[in-house]
Design an enzyme around this catalytic site. Structure first.
Site, mmCIF file in Angstrom:
data_model
loop_
_atom_site.group_PDB
_atom_site.id
_atom_site.type_symbol
_atom_site.label_atom_id
_atom_site.label_comp_id
_atom_site.label_asym_id
_atom_site.label_seq_id
_atom_site.Cartn_x
_atom_site.Cartn_y
_atom_site.Cartn_z
ATOM 1 N N CYS A 138 47.655 4.411 -20.200
ATOM 2 C CA CYS A 138 46.470 3.553 -20.143
ATOM 3 C C CYS A 138 46.625 2.436 -21.174
ATOM 4 O O CYS A 138 47.026 2.704 -22.309
ATOM 5 C CB CYS A 138 45.217 4.380 -20.444
ATOM 6 S SG CYS A 138 43.694 3.425 -20.360
ATOM 7 N N HIS A 179 42.203 6.590 -11.476
ATOM 8 C CA HIS A 179 42.242 6.327 -12.919
ATOM 9 C C HIS A 179 41.257 5.209 -13.288
ATOM 10 O O HIS A 179 40.462 5.353 -14.232
ATOM 11 C CB HIS A 179 43.679 5.946 -13.313
ATOM 12 C CG HIS A 179 43.863 5.566 -14.748
ATOM 13 N ND1 HIS A 179 44.651 6.295 -15.613
ATOM 14 C CD2 HIS A 179 43.361 4.526 -15.476
ATOM 15 C CE1 HIS A 179 44.621 5.727 -16.816
ATOM 16 N NE2 HIS A 179 43.855 4.650 -16.757
ATOM 17 N N GLU A 180 41.275 4.104 -12.516
ATOM 18 C CA GLU A 180 40.423 2.956 -12.843
ATOM 19 C C GLU A 180 38.946 3.255 -12.580
ATOM 20 O O GLU A 180 38.081 2.838 -13.354
ATOM 21 C CB GLU A 180 40.869 1.706 -12.069
ATOM 22 C CG GLU A 180 42.312 1.270 -12.296
ATOM 23 C CD GLU A 180 42.722 1.148 -13.756
ATOM 24 O OE1 GLU A 180 41.855 0.904 -14.622
ATOM 25 O OE2 GLU A 180 43.917 1.317 -14.037
ATOM 26 N N HIS A 183 37.375 5.024 -15.374
ATOM 27 C CA HIS A 183 36.986 4.122 -16.474
ATOM 28 C C HIS A 183 35.534 3.652 -16.308
ATOM 29 O O HIS A 183 34.812 3.477 -17.289
ATOM 30 C CB HIS A 183 37.887 2.886 -16.497
ATOM 31 C CG HIS A 183 39.143 3.033 -17.313
ATOM 32 N ND1 HIS A 183 39.130 3.241 -18.679
ATOM 33 C CD2 HIS A 183 40.451 2.970 -16.962
ATOM 34 C CE1 HIS A 183 40.387 3.303 -19.124
ATOM 35 N NE2 HIS A 183 41.207 3.148 -18.105
#
Ligand code: NI
Length: 194
Positions: A138, A179-180, A183
């Protein structure tokens, strides 16, 4: 005693008050987006202020905001930031550039030429198959990598000026989307590691 009760009641009222609707870009967001630099600063978990932003769940981007000049600038600058030689990432999310809004940029390994694309209000709306381990890093967590369980076959839903749309994504891009999108909820991949 009465004063104390009134004070406590006032605090309770404030704590329970619904979050003010953020239907437009805030002045802080506009200042960050409209700054002179074409590349944005990437927030790091090693900084305590940055860390707070990275852990804050994001607000929606409204239709009006999506059509704004500031949205176009933000999308352009997020792409320039993730693609910059000093970052060289495969994806980036709003909080990583200090914008607590649901927006991600993802490299589409599943499309010819592997284009980077920007998705407002992205969310994962279906998962298929089994989770498998794969290595992740990341931009906000320098010097670390780890193996994370993710799905390889998902549906994403995101906003367009014409309304919401859904598409299926497979392979590495599906991992990047997960993953994004994490966030946007204040979740970091390291949360999944032992
Ligand atoms: Ni990340």
């Amino acid at each position: 005693m009465n004063k104390l009760i009134i004070a406590l009641a006032a605090i309770a009222t404030l704590a329970c008050a619904p979050k003010a609707p953020l239907n437009t870009w805030t002045s802080e967001e506009k200042a960050l987006i409209e700054a002179q630099d074409s590349i944005m600063r990437v927030l790091l978990v090693t900084d305590s202020k940055d860390s707070t932003v990275l852990r804050t769940p994001c607000d929606t981007i409204t239709h009006e905001m999506l059509l704004s000049e500031d949205y176009a600038i933000l999308a352009r600058k997020m792409l320039a930031t993730v693609k910059s030689p000093q970052q060289g990432g495969v994806g980036i999310a709003g909080p990583q550039v200090g914008i607590s809004r649901r927006i991600v940029a993802v490299m589409r390994y599943d499309k010819p030429g592997r284009p980077f694309e920007v998705y407002p209000n992205a969310r994962i709306t279906a998962f298929r198959g089994k989770k498998e381990y794969g290595p992740e890093g990341c931009l906000s967590i320098p010097g670390r990598r780890g193996n994370v369980l993710r799905y390889r076959d998902i549906d994403i839903t995101y906003s367009t000026p014409q309304g919401d749309t859904t598409e299926s994504v497979q392979g590495y891009s599906a991992i990047i989307f997960q993953h994004e999108c994490d966030h946007l909820d204040g979740v970091l991949y390291t949360d999944y590691l032992d």
